[in-house]
Design a protein around this motif. Structure first.
Motif, PDB file in Angstrom:
ATOM      1  N   ARG A 314       0.852  -1.188   0.000  1.00  0.00           N
ATOM      2  CA  ARG A 314       0.000   0.000   0.000  1.00  0.00           C
ATOM      3  C   ARG A 314       0.883   1.232   0.000  1.00  0.00           C
ATOM      4  NH1 ARG A 314       0.281  -1.939   5.107  1.00  0.00           N
ATOM      5  NH2 ARG A 314       0.766  -0.468   6.799  1.00  0.00           N
ATOM      6  N   HIS A 315       0.380   2.313  -0.575  1.00  0.00           N
ATOM      7  CA  HIS A 315       1.153   3.558  -0.697  1.00  0.00           C
ATOM      8  C   HIS A 315       0.184   4.720  -0.500  1.00  0.00           C
ATOM      9  CE1 HIS A 315       4.525   1.264  -2.549  1.00  0.00           C
ATOM     10  NE2 HIS A 315       3.518   0.504  -2.965  1.00  0.00           N
ATOM     11  N   TRP A 316       0.344   5.448   0.603  1.00  0.00           N
ATOM     12  CA  TRP A 316      -0.565   6.544   0.955  1.00  0.00           C
ATOM     13  C   TRP A 316       0.151   7.885   0.887  1.00  0.00           C
ATOM     14  CZ3 TRP A 316      -5.391   5.471   0.732  1.00  0.00           C
ATOM     15  CH2 TRP A 316      -5.928   4.291   1.238  1.00  0.00           C
ATOM     16  N   THR A 317      -0.583   8.892   0.438  1.00  0.00           N
ATOM     17  CA  THR A 317      -0.168  10.289   0.558  1.00  0.00           C
ATOM     18  C   THR A 317      -1.181  10.979   1.457  1.00  0.00           C
ATOM     19  OG1 THR A 317       0.835  10.320  -1.634  1.00  0.00           O
ATOM     20  CG2 THR A 317       0.294  12.447  -0.646  1.00  0.00           C
ATOM     21  N   VAL A 318      -0.731  11.451   2.615  1.00  0.00           N
ATOM     22  CA  VAL A 318      -1.611  12.044   3.631  1.00  0.00           C
ATOM     23  C   VAL A 318      -1.310  13.528   3.713  1.00  0.00           C
ATOM     24  CG1 VAL A 318      -2.398  11.898   6.012  1.00  0.00           C
ATOM     25  CG2 VAL A 318      -1.480   9.855   4.887  1.00  0.00           C
ATOM     26  N   THR A 319      -2.339  14.359   3.540  1.00  0.00           N
ATOM     27  CA  THR A 319      -2.157  15.814   3.528  1.00  0.00           C
ATOM     28  C   THR A 319      -3.066  16.447   4.561  1.00  0.00           C
ATOM     29  OG1 THR A 319      -1.735  15.697   1.139  1.00  0.00           O
ATOM     30  CG2 THR A 319      -2.152  17.872   2.072  1.00  0.00           C
ATOM     31  N   ASP A 320      -2.486  17.258   5.469  1.00  0.00           N
ATOM     32  CA  ASP A 320      -3.330  17.916   6.471  1.00  0.00           C
ATOM     33  C   ASP A 320      -3.855  19.237   5.939  1.00  0.00           C
ATOM     34  OD1 ASP A 320      -1.372  19.865   6.753  1.00  0.00           O
ATOM     35  OD2 ASP A 320      -0.681  19.173   8.711  1.00  0.00           O
ATOM     36  N   ASN A 322      -3.066  22.201   6.533  1.00  0.00           N
ATOM     37  CA  ASN A 322      -2.046  23.215   6.259  1.00  0.00           C
ATOM     38  C   ASN A 322      -1.195  22.869   5.051  1.00  0.00           C
ATOM     39  OD1 ASN A 322      -2.833  24.762   8.513  1.00  0.00           O
ATOM     40  ND2 ASN A 322      -1.523  23.552   9.882  1.00  0.00           N
ATOM     41  N   GLY A 323      -1.511  21.775   4.381  1.00  0.00           N
ATOM     42  CA  GLY A 323      -0.752  21.369   3.209  1.00  0.00           C
ATOM     43  C   GLY A 323       0.463  20.513   3.505  1.00  0.00           C
ATOM     44  N   LYS A 324       0.673  20.139   4.760  1.00  0.00           N
ATOM     45  CA  LYS A 324       1.799  19.286   5.105  1.00  0.00           C
ATOM     46  C   LYS A 324       1.534  17.871   4.620  1.00  0.00           C
ATOM     47  CE  LYS A 324       4.703  17.853   8.979  1.00  0.00           C
ATOM     48  NZ  LYS A 324       4.929  17.941  10.444  1.00  0.00           N
ATOM     49  N   VAL A 325       2.519  17.278   3.949  1.00  0.00           N
ATOM     50  CA  VAL A 325       2.334  15.987   3.285  1.00  0.00           C
ATOM     51  C   VAL A 325       3.177  14.918   3.964  1.00  0.00           C
ATOM     52  CG1 VAL A 325       2.613  14.716   1.118  1.00  0.00           C
ATOM     53  CG2 VAL A 325       1.825  17.093   1.083  1.00  0.00           C
ATOM     54  N   GLU A 326       2.588  13.757   4.169  1.00  0.00           N
ATOM     55  CA  GLU A 326       3.297  12.556   4.618  1.00  0.00           C
ATOM     56  C   GLU A 326       3.073  11.454   3.595  1.00  0.00           C
ATOM     57  OE1 GLU A 326       2.312  11.302   8.557  1.00  0.00           O
ATOM     58  OE2 GLU A 326       1.603  13.296   9.103  1.00  0.00           O
ATOM     59  N   ARG A 327       4.081  10.636   3.419  1.00  0.00           N
ATOM     60  CA  ARG A 327       3.937   9.477   2.532  1.00  0.00           C
ATOM     61  C   ARG A 327       4.200   8.215   3.331  1.00  0.00           C
ATOM     62  NH1 ARG A 327       5.673  13.586  -0.723  1.00  0.00           N
ATOM     63  NH2 ARG A 327       4.421  13.887  -2.613  1.00  0.00           N
ATOM     64  N   VAL A 328       3.263   7.290   3.252  1.00  0.00           N
ATOM     65  CA  VAL A 328       3.308   6.076   4.055  1.00  0.00           C
ATOM     66  C   VAL A 328       3.270   4.867   3.126  1.00  0.00           C
ATOM     67  CG1 VAL A 328       2.171   4.763   5.883  1.00  0.00           C
ATOM     68  CG2 VAL A 328       2.063   7.261   5.909  1.00  0.00           C
ATOM     69  N   THR A 329       4.168   3.930   3.321  1.00  0.00           N
ATOM     70  CA  THR A 329       4.165   2.682   2.561  1.00  0.00           C
ATOM     71  C   THR A 329       4.201   1.508   3.528  1.00  0.00           C
ATOM     72  OG1 THR A 329       6.580   2.569   2.395  1.00  0.00           O
ATOM     73  CG2 THR A 329       5.420   3.781   0.663  1.00  0.00           C
ATOM     74  N   GLY A 330       3.709   0.369   3.091  1.00  0.00           N
ATOM     75  CA  GLY A 330       3.720  -0.799   3.949  1.00  0.00           C
ATOM     76  C   GLY A 330       3.304  -2.045   3.196  1.00  0.00           C
ATOM     77  N   GLU A 331       3.562  -3.202   3.790  1.00  0.00           N
ATOM     78  CA  GLU A 331       3.184  -4.476   3.193  1.00  0.00           C
ATOM     79  C   GLU A 331       1.706  -4.752   3.457  1.00  0.00           C
ATOM     80  OE1 GLU A 331       5.084  -6.517   1.374  1.00  0.00           O
ATOM     81  OE2 GLU A 331       6.730  -5.065   1.494  1.00  0.00           O
ATOM     82  N   GLY A 332       0.969  -5.134   2.419  1.00  0.00           N
ATOM     83  CA  GLY A 332      -0.418  -5.532   2.561  1.00  0.00           C
ATOM     84  C   GLY A 332      -1.281  -4.450   3.183  1.00  0.00           C
ATOM     85  N   PHE A 354      -5.275  13.975  12.530  1.00  0.00           N
ATOM     86  CA  PHE A 354      -4.775  15.251  12.010  1.00  0.00           C
ATOM     87  C   PHE A 354      -4.772  16.269  13.147  1.00  0.00           C
ATOM     88  CE2 PHE A 354      -6.513  13.299   8.156  1.00  0.00           C
ATOM     89  CZ  PHE A 354      -5.454  13.494   7.259  1.00  0.00           C
ATOM     90  N   GLN A 355      -3.818  17.179  13.097  1.00  0.00           N
ATOM     91  CA  GLN A 355      -3.813  18.302  14.027  1.00  0.00           C
ATOM     92  C   GLN A 355      -4.567  19.493  13.458  1.00  0.00           C
ATOM     93  OE1 GLN A 355       0.277  19.057  15.069  1.00  0.00           O
ATOM     94  NE2 GLN A 355       0.429  17.216  16.324  1.00  0.00           N
ATOM     95  N   THR A 356      -5.118  19.330  12.274  1.00  0.00           N
ATOM     96  CA  THR A 356      -5.947  20.357  11.644  1.00  0.00           C
ATOM     97  C   THR A 356      -7.376  19.837  11.540  1.00  0.00           C
ATOM     98  OG1 THR A 356      -5.309  19.487   9.471  1.00  0.00           O
ATOM     99  CG2 THR A 356      -4.044  21.354  10.325  1.00  0.00           C
ATOM    100  N   ASP A 357      -8.306  20.753  11.286  1.00  0.00           N
ATOM    101  CA  ASP A 357      -9.716  20.360  11.210  1.00  0.00           C
ATOM    102  C   ASP A 357     -10.035  19.569   9.950  1.00  0.00           C
ATOM    103  OD1 ASP A 357     -10.229  21.573  13.610  1.00  0.00           O
ATOM    104  OD2 ASP A 357     -10.985  23.435  12.726  1.00  0.00           O
ATOM    105  N   THR A 358      -9.197  19.691   8.936  1.00  0.00           N
ATOM    106  CA  THR A 358      -9.436  18.986   7.683  1.00  0.00           C
ATOM    107  C   THR A 358      -8.176  18.238   7.272  1.00  0.00           C
ATOM    108  OG1 THR A 358      -8.764  20.909   6.363  1.00  0.00           O
ATOM    109  CG2 THR A 358     -11.106  20.709   6.902  1.00  0.00           C
TER     110      THR A 358
END
Length: 541
Positions: A314-320, A322-332, A354-358
């Motif tokens: 799996r490959h996730w792009t997480v955006t809060d 404020n526009g801060k982006v995290e990328r998360v990868t993992g097995e299954g 999230f530390q933001t409302d959205t």
């Protein structure tokens, strides 16, 4: 007027059907002919249906008499039709999909009973809220109660929200509102504003203040706003049930929301994300907004068998917000590598904060084709998460800075008005607070260094004793029932790992996999260590 009266009776009755019942009463006083037409059953049958949602008249009673029966009992409730219709939808849904919830809905209270209750309160109840309790006085409460207002599960955390009956648990909160719901975890719920005091608004629905949100300088606390009125709040929930926006398992209603346009199809696999905001796992200061999400994958039965494949990563792009982006990868996903083939379906629940409302998430899953070994990329569309808005509610007394939850439900008889008690105000409300501690917890003296032992809801699912409270519920994800996502076909005996059907749910994570036998009897655990770019998030699956 003469021209109107020259019309035949049928035409006049059609015109009169468009009048409000109060105007019909006025028409009675105009002339003899109209006075003879107004009591016609066809007029009052429509009035009964339109204003009181009743199309059945008792035998031996005319529709005008039947209307007057309703009017004398419920005439003061101008929102009767909306509230009654909302409850009709809730009753219909729970009777079909959650019979244990439907069975334990209490009968309504009488006007006299509600009048007696109001005499014990420092305010009058909003009429639409009072009307709801004429229809149903909450639900019966027990450790195994499924909340009529929905549930949420993440990891081994199971939260269900009940509608309180007036006889149990319903208490005044911060002098301006009444607590009318309760969840079975943090002991929190929602309140309805009943006085324009301490920043409460009459009729508005709030979630009670979070842990850590108290500002002792301004004596305020954050409360979430979940509805501008009880009518809006109840009707919105009933409409979502009626439209089939939620799914049901073990007679729990799970309130995951799906954005209508949020679908993506790649290699014959459709990915549908749904989300839920979890107030009981969130806090406003410092901000932590907790969201659960449910991902559903499905391959149609008409897809070619050559597209059968197994999920590998799996490959996730997480955006809060404020526009801060995290990328998360993992097995299954959630510790599993599901196989997708024609007619199969697979779903799971995970969470993020999230530390933001959205915030938003999007990404993709890598699959390996079972026939060719080729890699296949399946897209997950961007889906959005939004917390409820919050407002500052002014506290009339100071909370213990060490206590994690404010002791709700205490009304201080000597301080019900909105005025301060003068120059000794600090001593007064601290004395009230100490009395509240003694009343609620049996504490005779509480020093400033003492700390009360409360459960943190964000750590609750890690405590084995806490989880034991819900063991009588059984596995909440066995035998999945989804009223609006029917799975066709019957279970067949499995001969190898690529044949048969399997709906595998375990460990308070939900996996529905209609024809997927890649996981045989394995416990569903949080899968693998995630490799995180920028900032880690073990919750994202």
């Amino acid at each position: 007027m003469a021209g109107l009266l020259s019309l035949p009776d049928e035409s006049l009755l059609m015109i009169l059907r468009g009048l409000h019942y109060k105007d019909l009463v006025r028409v009675l006083k105009t002339c003899r002919r109209l006075r003879q037409l107004v009591p016609d059953d066809s007029l009052w049958k429509w009035q009964c249906l339109h204003y009181f949602v009743d199309n059945e008249c008792p035998e031996g009673m005319g529709w005008y008499e039947h209307f007057m029966y309703w009017y004398l009992d419920y005439g003061k409730y101008k929102n009767y039709a909306a509230i009654r219709t909302a409850w009709n939808k809730i009753e219909k849904f729970t009777k079909e999909w959650c019979p244990s919830i439907h069975e334990y809905l209490n009968d309504g209270l009488s006007e006299d009973e509600l009048d007696s209750i109001e005499q014990t309160l420092p305010f009058k109840l909003p009429l639409d809220f009072r009307l709801s309790y004429r229809i149903h006085n909450g639900q019966e409460m027990s450790l195994s109660t499924r909340g009529v207002l929905g549930s949420c599960t993440v990891h081994s955390f199971l939260c269900t929200e009940c509608l309180l009956p007036f006889q149990k648990g319903m208490r005044v909160y911060n002098k301006g509102s009444l607590c009318f719901t309760m969840d079975n975890t943090a002991g929190r719920g929602q309140v309805i504003g009943c006085r324009n005091i301490n920043n409460f608004k009459i009729g508005r629905i709030y979630h009670r203040a979070f842990e850590g949100t108290y500002d002792l300088t301004t004596r305020t606390a954050k409360c979430l706003v979940s509805g501008d009125s009880f009518k809006e709040w109840l009707c919105d929930y009933a409409d979502k049930l009626d439209r089939g926006e939620f799914f049901v398992d073990r007679e729990h209603i799970f309130k995951f929301y799906h954005e209508p346009s949020c679908l993506a199809t790649s290699h014959h696999i459709t990915v549908k994300p749904t989300t839920m905001y979890v107030p009981s796992m969130s806090r406003a200061a410092p901000p932590v907004n907790f969201f659960a999400y449910r991902i559903i994958m499905e391959m149609p039965s008409e897809a070619p068998h050559s597209q059968s494949c197994r999920l590998t990563t799996r490959h996730w792009t997480v955006t809060d917000g404020n526009g801060k982006v995290e990328r998360v990868t993992g097995e299954g996903v959630v510790g599993q590598n599901p196989v997708m083939k024609p007619g199969s379906k697979f779903a799971w629940i995970s969470c993020t904060t999230f530390q933001t409302d959205t915030g938003s998430m999007e990404g993709y899953f890598m699959f390996t084709n079972l026939h060719t070994g080729a890699e296949m990329r399946v897209e997950c569309p961007r889906y959005h998460m939004r917390a409820l808005p919050s407002e500052d509610i002014r506290l009339k007394y100071a909370p213990n800075p060490h206590a994690q939850f404010w002791p709700d439900g205490i009304v201080f008889e000597d301080n019900l008005d909105d005025e301060s008690d003068g120059e000794n105000e600090d001593e007064d409300y601290m004395e009230d607070y100490m009395e509240a501690q003694e009343e609620l917890y049996g504490i005779e003296e509480l020093d400033s260094d003492d700390e009360l032992d409360f459960m943190d809801p964000q750590e609750a699912f890690l405590d084995p004793h806490y989880v034991d409270l819900h063991q009588d519920l059984g596995d909440p994800y066995e035998d999945l029932v989804d009223p609006h996502e029917e799975l066709e076909g019957e279970d067949e005996e499995v001969e190898d790992e690529n044949e048969g059907e399997n709906d595998n749910i375990h460990g308070n994570h939900e996996v529905e996999n209609a024809e997927n036998n890649s996981v045989e009897g394995g416990a569903e655990e949080i899968g693998g260590e995630d490799e995180v770019e920028d900032m880690g998030d073990e919750n994202v699956q």
